[in-house]
Scaffold this active site. Structure first.
Site, PDB file in Angstrom:
ATOM      1  N   ARG A 118      29.529  13.401  10.542  1.00 62.44           N
ATOM      2  CA  ARG A 118      30.542  14.413  11.679  1.00 62.44           C
ATOM      3  C   ARG A 118      30.936  15.464  11.001  1.00 62.44           C
ATOM      4  O   ARG A 118      31.852  15.483   9.892  1.00 62.44           O
ATOM      5  CB  ARG A 118      31.581  13.167  11.875  1.00 62.44           C
ATOM      6  N   GLU A 157      21.760  13.354  14.641  1.00 62.45           N
ATOM      7  CA  GLU A 157      21.194  11.976  14.855  1.00 62.45           C
ATOM      8  C   GLU A 157      19.823  11.540  14.221  1.00 62.45           C
ATOM      9  O   GLU A 157      19.615  10.461  13.902  1.00 62.45           O
ATOM     10  CB  GLU A 157      20.856  11.697  16.290  1.00 62.45           C
ATOM     11  N   GLU A 167      22.707   5.408  25.737  1.00 64.26           N
ATOM     12  CA  GLU A 167      23.299   5.531  24.248  1.00 64.26           C
ATOM     13  C   GLU A 167      22.579   4.471  23.399  1.00 64.26           C
ATOM     14  O   GLU A 167      22.210   4.675  22.367  1.00 64.26           O
ATOM     15  CB  GLU A 167      24.804   5.997  24.308  1.00 64.26           C
ATOM     16  N   GLU A 204      20.437   5.496  20.400  1.00 63.43           N
ATOM     17  CA  GLU A 204      20.813   5.567  18.967  1.00 63.43           C
ATOM     18  C   GLU A 204      20.662   4.165  17.926  1.00 63.43           C
ATOM     19  O   GLU A 204      20.768   4.248  16.682  1.00 63.43           O
ATOM     20  CB  GLU A 204      22.468   5.640  18.964  1.00 63.43           C
ATOM     21  N   ALA A 242      27.899   5.598  21.000  1.00 67.74           N
ATOM     22  CA  ALA A 242      28.725   6.072  21.918  1.00 67.74           C
ATOM     23  C   ALA A 242      28.150   7.619  22.188  1.00 67.74           C
ATOM     24  O   ALA A 242      27.299   8.184  21.656  1.00 67.74           O
ATOM     25  CB  ALA A 242      30.008   6.410  21.176  1.00 67.74           C
TER      26      ALA A 242
END
Length: 217
Positions: free
Chosen positions: A70, A149, A100, A104, A82
């Site tokens: 992040r 990701e 999602e 993910e 999320a």
């Protein structure tokens, strides 16, 4: 003091409103709002599409978590899957949660329930998020990932361990912490969860409505 004029009775009327920034995933709106006593104050509002998150629990009671970089905090955080509502913010929340989870974690689920609804920072934004509980998991197709990701890893964490990690400060993502603690509370109290199509009172709409209006002109 009469009930009609006491605390909790004032109507915060918006006298004027101006959008000063309109980006891809958020907008900044300036509202002039009438305060108790008649003063008009400016309030900055960050508009958002809204988002969903998933606490995915397997048959052994473990939670599927992702560790993702992040940039605003400059490190990798342990989170639950999320993401934003797609299609200009009009994607159905359950469909977004299913998407999602697949994107993910490469997982899908047969059983879905609403775990908790969150207004993430109502002092300045209308951003709201719905957290689902997903169970009866199975493998889905392997998703293609890019940018942050592409570096993301999947970790399975026992619920008790996840609670301890929240309380120790190891899990600090607000969505993850809320979902984990909500599931632990629901398990301990036996509180029934809502169906996946339950009404979502604070689901954002202003940003999506304006985007849809621009697209139609």
């Amino acid at each position: 003091m009469s009930e009609s004029t006491g605390p909790g009775a004032h109507v915060f009327a918006v006298k004027s409103s101006e959008v000063v920034y309109d980006g891809a995933i958020l907008a900044l709106r300036l509202d002039q709002v009438e305060m108790p006593g008649g003063r008009v104050a400016e309030r900055e509002v960050v508009e958002h599409f809204g988002a969903v998150a998933v606490v995915a629990r397997d048959e052994d009671g473990r939670i599927a978590m992702v560790r993702q970089y992040r940039h605003p905090v400059g490190r990798r955080l342990l989170e639950i899957p999320a993401g934003l509502l797609d299609k200009g913010g009009v994607e159905q929340p359950l469909a977004a949660a299913q998407r999602e989870l697949a994107e993910e974690t490469d997982l899908r689920a047969q059983r879905w329930q609403v775990l908790v609804d969150l207004d993430l920072s109502p002092g300045f934004t209308d951003e709201a998020l719905r957290v689902y509980l997903a169970e009866e998991l199975s493998q889905h197709h392997v998703a293609e990932r890019e940018d942050e990701e592409a570096d993301m890893s999947l970790e399975w964490v026992a619920l008790d361990d996840a609670v301890a990690m929240v309380l120790s400060g190891e899990i600090v993502n607000a969505t993850a912490a809320s979902g984990i603690l909500a599931l632990d509370a629901a398990d301990r109290t036996g509180t029934p969860l809502r169906t996946p199509d339950s009404p979502w009172r604070d689901k954002p709409h202003a940003f999506a409505d304006r985007k849809a209006g621009k697209a139609s002109t």
